[in-house]
Motif scaffolding. Structure first.
Motif, PDB file in Angstrom:
ATOM      1  N   VAL A   4       0.865  -1.188   0.000  1.00 28.46           N
ATOM      2  CA  VAL A   4       0.000   0.000   0.000  1.00 28.46           C
ATOM      3  C   VAL A   4       0.899   1.234   0.000  1.00 28.46           C
ATOM      4  O   VAL A   4       1.882   1.285   0.745  1.00 28.46           O
ATOM      5  CB  VAL A   4      -0.887   0.014   1.269  1.00 28.46           C
ATOM      6  CG1 VAL A   4      -1.550   1.363   1.473  1.00 28.46           C
ATOM      7  CG2 VAL A   4      -1.941  -1.088   1.193  1.00 28.46           C
ATOM      8  N   ILE A   5       0.562   2.209  -0.830  1.00 24.23           N
ATOM      9  CA  ILE A   5       1.262   3.495  -0.772  1.00 24.23           C
ATOM     10  C   ILE A   5       0.303   4.462  -0.094  1.00 24.23           C
ATOM     11  O   ILE A   5      -0.718   4.843  -0.667  1.00 24.23           O
ATOM     12  CB  ILE A   5       1.635   4.010  -2.186  1.00 24.23           C
ATOM     13  CG1 ILE A   5       2.382   2.929  -3.000  1.00 24.23           C
ATOM     14  CG2 ILE A   5       2.441   5.303  -2.083  1.00 24.23           C
ATOM     15  CD1 ILE A   5       3.739   2.539  -2.494  1.00 24.23           C
ATOM     16  N   ALA A   6       0.634   4.834   1.142  1.00 22.72           N
ATOM     17  CA  ALA A   6      -0.252   5.714   1.921  1.00 22.72           C
ATOM     18  C   ALA A   6       0.288   7.146   1.858  1.00 22.72           C
ATOM     19  O   ALA A   6       1.484   7.356   1.642  1.00 22.72           O
ATOM     20  CB  ALA A   6      -0.307   5.240   3.365  1.00 22.72           C
ATOM     21  N   GLN A   7      -0.613   8.104   2.026  1.00 22.64           N
ATOM     22  CA  GLN A   7      -0.199   9.506   1.967  1.00 22.64           C
ATOM     23  C   GLN A   7      -0.942  10.314   3.014  1.00 22.64           C
ATOM     24  O   GLN A   7      -2.134  10.109   3.240  1.00 22.64           O
ATOM     25  CB  GLN A   7      -0.508  10.092   0.574  1.00 22.64           C
ATOM     26  CG  GLN A   7      -0.060  11.545   0.428  1.00 22.64           C
ATOM     27  CD  GLN A   7      -0.555  12.202  -0.855  1.00 22.64           C
ATOM     28  OE1 GLN A   7      -1.181  11.555  -1.698  1.00 22.64           O
ATOM     29  NE2 GLN A   7      -0.302  13.491  -0.986  1.00 22.64           N
ATOM     30  N   SER A   8      -0.219  11.206   3.662  1.00 21.24           N
ATOM     31  CA  SER A   8      -0.863  12.197   4.510  1.00 21.24           C
ATOM     32  C   SER A   8      -0.208  13.532   4.178  1.00 21.24           C
ATOM     33  O   SER A   8       0.911  13.809   4.597  1.00 21.24           O
ATOM     34  CB  SER A   8      -0.663  11.848   5.983  1.00 21.24           C
ATOM     35  OG  SER A   8      -1.137  12.912   6.767  1.00 21.24           O
ATOM     36  N   GLY A   9      -0.884  14.333   3.365  1.00 23.81           N
ATOM     37  CA  GLY A   9      -0.334  15.630   2.961  1.00 23.81           C
ATOM     38  C   GLY A   9       0.990  15.461   2.255  1.00 23.81           C
ATOM     39  O   GLY A   9       1.085  14.777   1.231  1.00 23.81           O
ATOM     40  N   ALA A  10       2.048  16.051   2.824  1.00 25.70           N
ATOM     41  CA  ALA A  10       3.359  16.054   2.176  1.00 25.70           C
ATOM     42  C   ALA A  10       4.180  14.807   2.489  1.00 25.70           C
ATOM     43  O   ALA A  10       5.362  14.743   2.194  1.00 25.70           O
ATOM     44  CB  ALA A  10       4.129  17.293   2.632  1.00 25.70           C
ATOM     45  N   ARG A  11       3.545  13.799   3.088  1.00 23.68           N
ATOM     46  CA  ARG A  11       4.243  12.597   3.560  1.00 23.68           C
ATOM     47  C   ARG A  11       3.682  11.365   2.853  1.00 23.68           C
ATOM     48  O   ARG A  11       2.472  11.192   2.770  1.00 23.68           O
ATOM     49  CB  ARG A  11       3.999  12.522   5.066  1.00 23.68           C
ATOM     50  CG  ARG A  11       4.285  11.264   5.779  1.00 23.68           C
ATOM     51  CD  ARG A  11       3.844  11.397   7.243  1.00 23.68           C
ATOM     52  NE  ARG A  11       4.545  12.469   7.894  1.00 23.68           N
ATOM     53  CZ  ARG A  11       5.554  12.313   8.754  1.00 23.68           C
ATOM     54  NH1 ARG A  11       5.935  11.116   9.115  1.00 23.68           N
ATOM     55  NH2 ARG A  11       6.159  13.333   9.290  1.00 23.68           N
ATOM     56  N   VAL A  12       4.576  10.518   2.354  1.00 23.77           N
ATOM     57  CA  VAL A  12       4.149   9.287   1.673  1.00 23.77           C
ATOM     58  C   VAL A  12       4.846   8.117   2.365  1.00 23.77           C
ATOM     59  O   VAL A  12       5.992   8.234   2.783  1.00 23.77           O
ATOM     60  CB  VAL A  12       4.538   9.320   0.170  1.00 23.77           C
ATOM     61  CG1 VAL A  12       4.172   8.010  -0.522  1.00 23.77           C
ATOM     62  CG2 VAL A  12       3.859  10.488  -0.535  1.00 23.77           C
ATOM     63  N   GLU A  13       4.138   7.011   2.464  1.00 25.73           N
ATOM     64  CA  GLU A  13       4.708   5.867   3.178  1.00 25.73           C
ATOM     65  C   GLU A  13       4.472   4.596   2.366  1.00 25.73           C
ATOM     66  O   GLU A  13       3.356   4.353   1.894  1.00 25.73           O
ATOM     67  CB  GLU A  13       4.008   5.772   4.534  1.00 25.73           C
ATOM     68  CG  GLU A  13       4.469   4.664   5.423  1.00 25.73           C
ATOM     69  CD  GLU A  13       5.599   5.070   6.382  1.00 25.73           C
ATOM     70  OE1 GLU A  13       5.663   6.247   6.787  1.00 25.73           O
ATOM     71  OE2 GLU A  13       6.410   4.200   6.702  1.00 25.73           O
ATOM     72  N   THR A  14       5.516   3.793   2.224  1.00 19.75           N
ATOM     73  CA  THR A  14       5.363   2.491   1.566  1.00 19.75           C
ATOM     74  C   THR A  14       5.090   1.457   2.650  1.00 19.75           C
ATOM     75  O   THR A  14       5.933   1.243   3.525  1.00 19.75           O
ATOM     76  CB  THR A  14       6.662   2.113   0.826  1.00 19.75           C
ATOM     77  OG1 THR A  14       7.054   3.230   0.031  1.00 19.75           O
ATOM     78  CG2 THR A  14       6.471   0.893  -0.062  1.00 19.75           C
ATOM     79  N   LEU A  15       3.923   0.861   2.607  1.00 17.99           N
ATOM     80  CA  LEU A  15       3.552  -0.148   3.610  1.00 17.99           C
ATOM     81  C   LEU A  15       3.569  -1.517   2.940  1.00 17.99           C
ATOM     82  O   LEU A  15       2.915  -1.711   1.912  1.00 17.99           O
ATOM     83  CB  LEU A  15       2.139   0.127   4.153  1.00 17.99           C
ATOM     84  CG  LEU A  15       1.914   1.487   4.819  1.00 17.99           C
ATOM     85  CD1 LEU A  15       0.439   1.680   5.151  1.00 17.99           C
ATOM     86  CD2 LEU A  15       2.750   1.615   6.083  1.00 17.99           C
ATOM     87  N   LEU A  16       4.273  -2.457   3.544  1.00 15.52           N
ATOM     88  CA  LEU A  16       4.346  -3.795   2.953  1.00 15.52           C
ATOM     89  C   LEU A  16       3.126  -4.590   3.400  1.00 15.52           C
ATOM     90  O   LEU A  16       3.236  -5.646   4.010  1.00 15.52           O
ATOM     91  CB  LEU A  16       5.641  -4.483   3.369  1.00 15.52           C
ATOM     92  CG  LEU A  16       6.929  -3.685   3.091  1.00 15.52           C
ATOM     93  CD1 LEU A  16       8.148  -4.478   3.514  1.00 15.52           C
ATOM     94  CD2 LEU A  16       7.035  -3.297   1.629  1.00 15.52           C
ATOM     95  N   ALA A  17       1.968  -4.022   3.135  1.00 16.70           N
ATOM     96  CA  ALA A  17       0.717  -4.637   3.590  1.00 16.70           C
ATOM     97  C   ALA A  17      -0.233  -4.696   2.397  1.00 16.70           C
ATOM     98  O   ALA A  17      -0.228  -3.789   1.565  1.00 16.70           O
ATOM     99  CB  ALA A  17       0.094  -3.785   4.695  1.00 16.70           C
ATOM    100  N   PRO A  18      -1.049  -5.744   2.301  1.00 15.80           N
ATOM    101  CA  PRO A  18      -1.930  -5.875   1.135  1.00 15.80           C
ATOM    102  C   PRO A  18      -3.097  -4.881   1.131  1.00 15.80           C
ATOM    103  O   PRO A  18      -3.657  -4.590   0.091  1.00 15.80           O
ATOM    104  CB  PRO A  18      -2.456  -7.315   1.241  1.00 15.80           C
ATOM    105  CG  PRO A  18      -2.241  -7.708   2.668  1.00 15.80           C
ATOM    106  CD  PRO A  18      -1.116  -6.894   3.201  1.00 15.80           C
ATOM    107  N   SER A  19      -3.456  -4.361   2.320  1.00 15.32           N
ATOM    108  CA  SER A  19      -4.542  -3.373   2.371  1.00 15.32           C
ATOM    109  C   SER A  19      -4.237  -2.393   3.501  1.00 15.32           C
ATOM    110  O   SER A  19      -3.460  -2.708   4.408  1.00 15.32           O
ATOM    111  CB  SER A  19      -5.884  -4.075   2.602  1.00 15.32           C
ATOM    112  OG  SER A  19      -5.802  -4.825   3.786  1.00 15.32           O
ATOM    113  N   PRO A  20      -4.847  -1.191   3.450  1.00 18.20           N
ATOM    114  CA  PRO A  20      -4.517  -0.192   4.474  1.00 18.20           C
ATOM    115  C   PRO A  20      -4.805  -0.737   5.868  1.00 18.20           C
ATOM    116  O   PRO A  20      -5.903  -1.216   6.139  1.00 18.20           O
ATOM    117  CB  PRO A  20      -5.454   0.975   4.132  1.00 18.20           C
ATOM    118  CG  PRO A  20      -5.812   0.780   2.700  1.00 18.20           C
ATOM    119  CD  PRO A  20      -5.812  -0.701   2.460  1.00 18.20           C
TER     120      PRO A  20
END
Ligand code: PLP
Length: 460
Positions: free
Chosen positions: A376-392
């Motif tokens: 999952v590629i998550a985002q909060s405003g100016a921040r992006v996070e690569t999560l090694l998870a199949p769903s949020p």
């Protein structure tokens, strides 16, 4: 991608990293002779690769190491440098103030402007300075206990709020435990701490029901264990449940300030309305600063215990409230915050940063989908996070089950070896006002290369 395949790629990148950085390696080896953990701060050794880069200098969104390589810096000092490295306005303001006296035990004219701007941005009417976000949280906890007469501090599993004793707890099989690696330090956590999963209103309601919680210490979106967004309605429920039980609610926006000029709290539409608010790191532009803001109600209750008026004739004054510090509110801190708020992390800068982050996240999501990676590629405003998870993930326990040390190490080192820094311990990419579309392009093309390599080795 199997574990041995990821491990083999990681070993390749580790070899490459060691060969590329002999001077950084030697510098760390020498540091081990003098420092407990080889570097001025124990976590500096925890970057992927076995030893940290030795930083030579940094400017804007770029950093150079002692071995002569240039990097696009998406770590940005884990948010401490969200204003960008060596932002000219901050450097000038701080330099000016240093030349005119850094700390004088007196307010300066900048303080007036900063106070008004803090109210305008974040909405809380009264403020105080500390020297770090941890310290702001500790001050807030002390105020909360003083005015509520309660002892317990409630946090969410997977949180991080700095070196705050009450928050060093987590959940294991539904029971409160110390966070791994943290000694209880003679604190009776069973008595003063409570912890529940994020996004679990029923657990929250039960934890608040005894009416002994002074304060819920939370982030509006959890940022320290990957990135876990609040589910629709959860923050409203948190506010409602805390009000119903006379519990104070603190939003620590040290990291989530990346969401916009006033963080989440400053977005009126969200109506988060915390009783206390804390922030640190980026707001000092590199100068150590923490801030706590309180609501009118909290201020009035505090003034009942610690009156507001100045010196009363003939009365010996005590200067101790149990929080603060000699260098808190110093002229140089206040000058730095003024420069950051007036010239660097402006509304226009946030718009630029968020648009870059959105572009990066969107493009990485399509790469992940094309390469069929369960991420999952998550985002909060100016921040992006690569999560090694199949769903949020809904909470830290869910996310913990999907974390993979070899894959995370591979992502970090692959990028490091090709001139990109991402934040250690998780995979956060942060934009600053100086970040450019070309910087984003560099990350996205490398990310594509890594994902293709991973999916082809999985297929092979
Ligand atoms: C949400 C949050 N609050 C507080 C802190 C503590 O900041 P500092 O270490 O600067 O005191 C951190 C540090 O990472 C944080 O992530």
């Amino acid at each position: 991608m199997t574990a041995p395949q990821a491990q083999a790629l990681l070993e390749r990148e580790e070899r490459h990293y060691r060969e590329r950085h002999p001077r950084s390696r030697a510098s760390f080896a020498e540091g081990e002779e003098h420092y407990l953990y080889g570097a001025p701060m124990h976590w500096m050794r925890r970057w992927a690769g076995g030893f940290p880069l030795c930083a030579a200098r940094a400017s804007g969104a770029h950093l150079w190491c002692l071995d002569g390589f240039e990097y696009v810096d998406f770590c940005l000092g884990d948010t401490g440098a969200m204003a960008g490295h060596a932002a000219p306005a901050v450097t000038a303001a701080v330099g000016r103030q240093l030349a005119q006296g850094a700390t004088m035990m007196l307010p300066t004219e900048d303080a007036r402007w900063v106070g008004a701007e803090l109210v305008r941005r974040f909405g809380l009417p009264y403020w105080g300075f500390t020297t770090s976000a941890s310290d702001a949280n500790r001050a807030a906890i002390r105020i909360a206990r003083l005015i509520t007469g309660r002892e317990v501090i409630l946090v969410f599993n997977g949180c991080y709020h700095g070196s705050v004793e009450e928050a060093h707890v987590g959940l294991a099989a539904g029971h409160m435990v110390m966070r791994s690696g943290v000694h209880p330090n003679a604190v009776d956590h069973a008595r003063v701490s409570r912890v529940v999963e994020f996004n679990d209103p029923a657990a929250l309601e039960a934890a608040l029901a005894p009416g002994d919680v002074a304060l819920v210490l939370a982030e509006p979106c959890m940022t320290n264990y990957g990135l876990i967004e609040a589910e629709p309605g959860f923050l409203a429920e948190l506010r409602e449940l805390t009000r119903r039980t006379d519990t104070l609610l603190l939003y620590d926006e040290t990291h989530t300030w990346s969401a916009g000029p006033g963080g989440y709290t400053g977005r009126e539409a969200l109506a988060l309305d915390p009783d206390i608010f804390t922030i640190g790191k980026a707001i000092g532009g590199g100068i150590p600063v923490g801030l706590y803001g309180v609501s009118q109600g909290v201020a009035e209750r505090l003034w009942e215990h610690a009156p507001r008026e100045s010196v009363r004739p003939g009365v010996r004054q005590s200067s101790h409230l149990g929080f603060g510090g000699t260098l808190a509110g110093s002229a140089v801190q206040v000058a730095a915050v003024r420069a950051v708020l007036s010239e660097v992390l402006t509304a226009a800068s946030f718009a630029h940063m968020i648009s870059l982050a959105t572009d990066l996240a969107t493009r990485c999501r399509s790469i992940v989908a094309r390469c069929r990676l369960p991420w999952v590629i998550a985002q909060s405003g100016a921040r992006v996070e690569t999560l090694l998870a199949p769903s949020p993930p809904r909470n830290a326990s869910q996310l913990a089950r999907t974390r993979d040390g070899a894959l995370e190490g591979l992502l970090h080192l692959y990028m490091l070896n090709r001139g990109v820094l991402i934040t250690p311990f998780h995979s956060m990419l942060l934009m600053c006002p100086a970040t450019t579309a070309a910087d984003v392009e560099r990350y996205v093309s490398l990310f594509q290369g890594l994902c293709e390599e991973l999916s082809s080795s999985a297929a092979g």
